[in-house]
Scaffold this motif. Sequence first.
Motif, PDB file in Angstrom:
ATOM      1  N   SER A   7       0.798  -1.215   0.000  1.00  0.00           N
ATOM      2  CA  SER A   7       0.000   0.000   0.000  1.00  0.00           C
ATOM      3  C   SER A   7       0.835   1.271   0.000  1.00  0.00           C
ATOM      4  CB  SER A   7      -0.922   0.025   1.226  1.00  0.00           C
ATOM      5  OG  SER A   7      -0.150   0.112   2.399  1.00  0.00           O
ATOM      6  N   ARG A   8       2.128   1.163   0.238  1.00  0.00           N
ATOM      7  CA  ARG A   8       2.904   2.388   0.415  1.00  0.00           C
ATOM      8  C   ARG A   8       2.973   3.230  -0.853  1.00  0.00           C
ATOM      9  NH1 ARG A   8       5.515  -0.787   3.972  1.00  0.00           N
ATOM     10  NH2 ARG A   8       5.108  -0.114   6.079  1.00  0.00           N
ATOM     11  N   TRP A  11      -0.445   4.892  -1.279  1.00  0.00           N
ATOM     12  CA  TRP A  11      -0.815   6.076  -0.499  1.00  0.00           C
ATOM     13  C   TRP A  11       0.052   7.266  -0.847  1.00  0.00           C
ATOM     14  CZ3 TRP A  11       2.441   8.716   2.630  1.00  0.00           C
ATOM     15  CH2 TRP A  11       3.434   8.058   3.356  1.00  0.00           C
ATOM     16  N   LEU A  12       1.285   7.030  -1.296  1.00  0.00           N
ATOM     17  CA  LEU A  12       2.092   8.154  -1.748  1.00  0.00           C
ATOM     18  C   LEU A  12       1.466   8.761  -3.002  1.00  0.00           C
ATOM     19  CD1 LEU A  12       4.556   9.958  -1.571  1.00  0.00           C
ATOM     20  CD2 LEU A  12       5.830   8.250  -2.868  1.00  0.00           C
ATOM     21  N   LEU A  15      -1.461  10.950  -2.337  1.00  0.00           N
ATOM     22  CA  LEU A  15      -1.172  12.246  -1.749  1.00  0.00           C
ATOM     23  C   LEU A  15      -0.514  13.201  -2.737  1.00  0.00           C
ATOM     24  CD1 LEU A  15       0.104  11.002   1.695  1.00  0.00           C
ATOM     25  CD2 LEU A  15      -1.997  12.261   1.294  1.00  0.00           C
ATOM     26  N   TRP A 698       8.689   6.474   6.414  1.00  0.00           N
ATOM     27  CA  TRP A 698       7.807   6.144   5.288  1.00  0.00           C
ATOM     28  C   TRP A 698       7.650   4.636   5.163  1.00  0.00           C
ATOM     29  CZ3 TRP A 698       9.835   6.690  -0.406  1.00  0.00           C
ATOM     30  CH2 TRP A 698       8.849   6.256  -1.296  1.00  0.00           C
ATOM     31  N   MET A 702       4.326   5.188   8.303  1.00  0.00           N
ATOM     32  CA  MET A 702       3.747   6.426   8.806  1.00  0.00           C
ATOM     33  C   MET A 702       3.262   7.295   7.648  1.00  0.00           C
ATOM     34  SD  MET A 702       6.188   7.458  12.013  1.00  0.00           S
ATOM     35  CE  MET A 702       4.946   8.562  12.637  1.00  0.00           C
ATOM     36  N   ARG A 703       2.055   7.850   7.830  1.00  0.00           N
ATOM     37  CA  ARG A 703       1.499   8.737   6.816  1.00  0.00           C
ATOM     38  C   ARG A 703       2.171  10.111   6.878  1.00  0.00           C
ATOM     39  NH1 ARG A 703      -3.016   7.568   4.001  1.00  0.00           N
ATOM     40  NH2 ARG A 703      -4.316   5.830   4.648  1.00  0.00           N
ATOM     41  N   GLU A 704       2.353  10.622   8.078  1.00  0.00           N
ATOM     42  CA  GLU A 704       2.937  11.947   8.251  1.00  0.00           C
ATOM     43  C   GLU A 704       4.021  11.859   9.313  1.00  0.00           C
ATOM     44  OE1 GLU A 704       0.151  15.027   8.930  1.00  0.00           O
ATOM     45  OE2 GLU A 704      -1.190  14.418   7.315  1.00  0.00           O
ATOM     46  N   THR A 711       0.975   7.208  13.547  1.00  0.00           N
ATOM     47  CA  THR A 711      -0.104   6.729  12.694  1.00  0.00           C
ATOM     48  C   THR A 711       0.466   5.929  11.538  1.00  0.00           C
ATOM     49  OG1 THR A 711      -1.382   8.687  13.236  1.00  0.00           O
ATOM     50  CG2 THR A 711      -2.107   7.410  11.337  1.00  0.00           C
ATOM     51  N   THR A 712       0.101   4.685  11.445  1.00  0.00           N
ATOM     52  CA  THR A 712       0.599   3.845  10.359  1.00  0.00           C
ATOM     53  C   THR A 712      -0.466   3.661   9.300  1.00  0.00           C
ATOM     54  OG1 THR A 712      -0.052   1.899  11.628  1.00  0.00           O
ATOM     55  CG2 THR A 712       2.233   2.598  11.808  1.00  0.00           C
ATOM     56  N   VAL A 713      -0.035   3.207   8.173  1.00  0.00           N
ATOM     57  CA  VAL A 713      -0.955   2.972   7.064  1.00  0.00           C
ATOM     58  C   VAL A 713      -1.910   1.844   7.432  1.00  0.00           C
ATOM     59  CG1 VAL A 713      -1.105   2.344   4.649  1.00  0.00           C
ATOM     60  CG2 VAL A 713       0.814   3.722   5.457  1.00  0.00           C
TER      61      VAL A 713
END
Length: 714
Positions: A7-8, A11-12, A15, A698, A702-704, A711-713
């Motif tokens: 998923s990384r 999600w990048l 964004l 990353w 972590m999202r941010e 907070t993890t994905v």
Amino acid sequence: MLDFRPSRSLWLCALLIPCVSLGQPPAAKVEPVVDDYYGTQVTDPYRWMESGKDPDWLPWLKAQGGHTQAVFAALPGRAALLADVAARSGELSSVGMAELAGGRVFHEIRAAGEQDTKLMLREADGRIRVLFDPGTMQGDGDQVLDRWMAAPDGRHVLVAVSKRGTEHSTLRVLDVDSGALLDVAIPHAMGLSWTGDSRGFSYLKFVGEPGTPSYFVNNEPRLHALGSPGDDVVLARRGEAGLQAVPEQFLLVVFEPSSDTALAIVRDGRSEAAVYRADADATMRGQPQWTLVAGFDDVVVDMGLAGDRLYLTSKKNASGGRILQTSASAPDLANARALPLPGEPVIESILSTGGGLLVRTIDGASSGLWRVREDGAAEQVALPFAGSVPWVHGTAASGDVLVAMTGWFTPNTVYRLDLDGGDAHDLALVPPPPFDTTGYEARRRVAIARDGVQVPYTLVMKKDATPDATTPVLLEAYGSYGYPASPRFNARMLAFLDRGGVYAVANVRGGGEFGRDWHYAGKAATKANTWRDAIDVAETLVADRIGSPATMTLLGTSAGGVMLGGAINERPDLFSGAIANVGFMNPIRYVSEQNYADIEEWGGPITDAQSFRTMYDLDPYQHIREGVDYPATLVVSGLNDPRAATFHSAKYAARLAAATASAEPVLLRIDFEAGHGMGSSRRQLDEVWTDIYAFALWQGGMREFQPGAATTVP
């Protein structure tokens, strides 16, 4: 077990607006070269990168570097992370080496807010001034201070400066009273020692072409006399006056102010050296007659002179080392006097001082210091705190000793040691950190390797942290040359810890934490123990729910690149990310680079089928497999790197990107103004470590990257 890795990239992309604007960097062209090593065919698809002269080389590097820069710029919170890293770094004044000479304290400082290191002077009356600022020098690119050495009388300082990152030093001499540079400029040289009368210095002159395998070959030890109009004296020649050394070995000649003996030291990639002695006066005239003190088989790793006393540390049949004393003028190693230390700790170094010897030891990751008196009595010196002693400095003539100490949360601090009273006085060369480090802690633990060996490791984190399987973990290991992975302060790392990360360092085999046996258990033919120890520590962390394969990034720097590459080749499923930082990634191609002389650590040079097989088996680049789901990988390098040539990183990144079957990125980060890290500015170091920590966060899910965020994905 949850695996967030697929998923990384998604999600990048989600964004980024739009994600496709980043594009993809061009694949490297493939021009296979096949070598035959004693009947074994080895294919190298990216040999063209080694020369640095191919017309596609710089354009490809720039495209890769630009893409990587764009990826990091798009990471949410990366800018804030950089601001935090830069603030921690910029607020801190740091001290490097320091020396006492002529009643003066010489010390190198990177002051708060400044980019580079300057040489400072504290006079006997306490006055402090800038003695040498390399930034004021003209040259081909930024000039930086590589190293320096004060004359015994404190009236002159030998300084080595180079273009940033290259470490191709030019020796200059500074007049301390006037602050002016003398009319001395010796390019491509390394300073060794001042003569006892402070009127000259020995140095090692490199005569080959910089950046090529010829650079160090036939290096010459020479003597420069201040004010002399003639040519510098060659102090030792291979095959003459009783001295034996091959062209590829380093031939060093050093003097000690209190002694009439000169030492010739023959070194290569081994920790041990061959040692010869000659009369100092005859040597300075270029007429030495060398006598062998110890050969390589005697496993002498360190030495010290005090008058006619010659001290040697030998690790022959003694993994931790033993101290031997013999006559400097008439050495007899077979009948040398042994100077035992209580408990037989691992000896790191010895220093001749007034009235005896100062011995630096290590036990696992903590340093110790011992004073051995002339009568052989040994007593431990009380240190200000439990941590690492990076260096000690002093001379047998003066008896003054400086000791540096550091720890996970204590910056390098220089103390003046009272040898008689045993007290250590902080010289306060820099102010304490302007930020609080009491909110962090280090936890020491042990993993059991697959063969039953205990492998220590340390976890560094915030005190209130409760790590679990979702915690981003940055696991680092080195394991080469017998160098220990000891506690060291890194202000930049606090920004990573503040964001919920855990830093772990494994004391894998190949390092020096437990002596020569520990080193040789992860060297050359046994090198697989190094990366397997790292794997076993990672599995222990996972079993203890400190991170997981979805949140753990492995970091290997320099020689640690072999560890990094071996680990992800063997267990790509165990890590979410991998970082090869200025790594040594293609050992069997040592013949193409400048820094080939230490290849013995890896089982070379390649002279037969066995030495080839040893080096080939530990070569990460050659063991990348097609169609494997490799973790996301960040490869870091500098274009000026003289220690692990840029082609190591470039070839590795190209081959991994072509081979991996995962959707995870392979990023090549290139600093075109940097080398191996030595001589990098504060800004350069802030930038590269921000990217390393951002990558670990990353790939840790972590999202941010906000302080306190975990907070993890999902």
